[in-house]
Design an enzyme around this catalytic site. Structure first.
Site, mmCIF file in Angstrom:
data_model
loop_
_atom_site.group_PDB
_atom_site.id
_atom_site.type_symbol
_atom_site.label_atom_id
_atom_site.label_comp_id
_atom_site.label_asym_id
_atom_site.label_seq_id
_atom_site.Cartn_x
_atom_site.Cartn_y
_atom_site.Cartn_z
ATOM 1 C CG ASP A 1 4.815 -23.380 2.880
ATOM 2 O OD1 ASP A 1 4.591 -24.118 1.896
ATOM 3 O OD2 ASP A 1 3.950 -23.122 3.748
ATOM 4 C CD1 TRP B 1 -1.090 -20.845 3.744
ATOM 5 C CD2 TRP B 1 -1.381 -22.320 5.399
ATOM 6 N NE1 TRP B 1 -2.287 -21.492 3.538
ATOM 7 C CE2 TRP B 1 -2.489 -22.394 4.531
ATOM 8 C CE3 TRP B 1 -1.353 -23.158 6.517
ATOM 9 C CZ2 TRP B 1 -3.562 -23.279 4.743
ATOM 10 C CZ3 TRP B 1 -2.408 -24.033 6.742
ATOM 11 C CH2 TRP B 1 -3.489 -24.080 5.862
ATOM 12 C CE LYS C 1 -3.332 -25.862 -0.414
ATOM 13 N NZ LYS C 1 -2.398 -25.451 0.618
HETATM 14 C C1 LIG Z 1 -2.207 -25.371 2.136
HETATM 15 C C2 LIG Z 1 -0.948 -24.792 2.608
HETATM 16 C C3 LIG Z 1 -0.311 -25.268 3.767
HETATM 17 C C4 LIG Z 1 -0.889 -26.359 4.629
HETATM 18 O O1 LIG Z 1 -0.764 -27.556 3.985
HETATM 19 P P1 LIG Z 1 -1.258 -28.932 4.670
HETATM 20 O O2 LIG Z 1 -0.701 -29.926 3.687
HETATM 21 O O3 LIG Z 1 -2.740 -28.896 4.712
HETATM 22 O O4 LIG Z 1 -0.646 -29.035 5.994
HETATM 23 C C5 LIG Z 1 0.878 -24.685 4.129
HETATM 24 N N1 LIG Z 1 1.420 -23.688 3.417
HETATM 25 C C6 LIG Z 1 0.841 -23.205 2.295
HETATM 26 C C7 LIG Z 1 1.503 -22.099 1.550
HETATM 27 C C8 LIG Z 1 -0.364 -23.737 1.867
HETATM 28 O O5 LIG Z 1 -0.948 -23.262 0.762
#
Ligand SMILES: *Cc1c(COP(=O)(O)O)cnc(C)c1O
Length: 354
Positions: A167, A100, A191
């Protein structure tokens, strides 16, 4: 029968949230209308949006500290570019801790100079880099708090005067942190917070408005803030369900209480990985994630037996990401200690049988 869902995302949510959300699909607030058919401009939905935004700030301890919460669309992946588009004038720093982060770096390069301040790519991202020097002339430093795929998690964030952008898709609301250290936090809902379709963005307002470029309206944080996160039709159901989960976190006793349970779950799974000779953890011990435990079988020949055992035990979503292989137990907020105990029992059974 309800499965023990260890899926990395979209993930398990509290059962009460599923019940309340499904009730609202039939009849929202005794309005005679479904949550799926009400106007997003109706008072009832504006209340939902405002409650979701304020609960997010309250739970993170950021009320009255100059932050705004937004529920946007496009996933965390859109935040990879939005953060850079809104904040990167000249140079930004990134800590590369996995898939990511790498994707975030790629997008940021479209908008300016990107310095990879530290990386753990040399060891397939099985650890968190530490002790690196942070250039002082960065517009921001971007971090990924929890690396969902590799199962590593930042335990100590760097101290710096450079604004931190993080993030937190896979560990938001899972542990206590001094969230006021961050200028911008983003997280895809699916998540740990809600269904796919909403992305939470927490922004300290004073970092905005410092760049010269023109930004398309939909990608401009300031426009979303000025419209109360309602510049266009928001993802109504995802926001509503996220709001229900945030209420649940609050009812549980806030992040502190949820964290206590998460620590118990993590301890249980990792102690089995550590003592059971059939299994081996992937991530460096001091960096391993309390949300995603990555591990593999030492002897690949046991795969078939193990897979059928956990399937029979009602476990779902245990396969590791293709870039790591093996297994990944995602133990997000709503997964119970009992579910983790079921998995640990299966791992023990395999040892007894093997
Ligand atoms: C799943 C995830 C993403 C991507 O998320 P989307 O909503 O599918 O764009 C980005 N960063 C992390 C840490 C993730 O676990």
């Amino acid at each position: 029968m309800k499965k023990h869902n260890f899926s990395a995302g979209p993930c398990i949510l509290p059962q009460d949230v599923f019940k309340e959300a499904s009730q609202a699909i039939l009849d929202f607030n005794n309005s005679g209308l479904s949550i799926l058919e009400i106007s997003h401009r109706s008072n009832d939905f504006v209340d939902v949006m405002e409650e979701a935004r304020s609960l997010a700030l309250e739970l993170l301890g950021l009320e009255g500290k100059g932050y705004k919460a937004l529920f946007l669309q496009g996933g965390a992946s859109t935040q990879f570019l939005m953060t850079a588009q809104n904040l990167l004038s000249k140079k930004a720093g990134y800590i590369n801790t996995g898939t990511w982060s790498s994707k975030a770096i790629k997008e940021a390069k479209l908008f300016g100079e990107v310095v990879e301040v530290a990386s753990s790519k040399d060891a397939n991202f099985n650890y968190i880099p530490k002790g690196y020097d942070i250039p002082t002339d960065l517009d921001y430093l971007h971090l990924t708090s929890n690396n969902t795929i590799f199962g590593t998690q930042i335990k100590e964030f760097p101290t710096t005067n450079v604004p931190l952008v993080c993030d937190m898709s896979s560990d938001i609301f899972s542990r206590q942190l001094d969230f006021s250290k961050f200028s911008l936090i983003y997280a895809g809902a699916q998540k740990n917070m809600g269904p796919a379709g909403a992305t939470l963005v927490i922004i300290k307002e004073d970092i905005l408005g410092q760049i010269e470029r023109e930004i398309p309206s939909m990608l401009d944080y300031q426009i979303h803030i000025s419209k109360g996160s309602m510049f266009n039709t928001p993802p109504v159901f995802a926001v509503y369900t996220s709001m229900l989960t945030l209420r649940w976190v609050k009812k549980m006793g806030g992040i502190a209480a949820v964290e206590e349970l998460n620590e118990k779950k993590a301890k249980l799974i990792y102690s089995e990985i550590d003592v059971n000779p059939l299994f081996q953890g992937f991530a460096a011990i001091e960096d391993r994630s309390d949300m995603n435990a990555t591990f593999k079988l030492v002897d690949g020949d046991l795969k078939e037996a193990f897979d059928s055992m956990w399937n029979e035990a009602g476990i779902n979503g245990l396969n590791g990401h293709r870039s790591v292989g093996g297994y990944r137990a995602s133990i997000y907020n709503a997964l119970s200690l009992d579910s983790v105990a079921v998995l640990v029992d299966v791992m023990g059974d395999l040892e007894r049988k093997a």
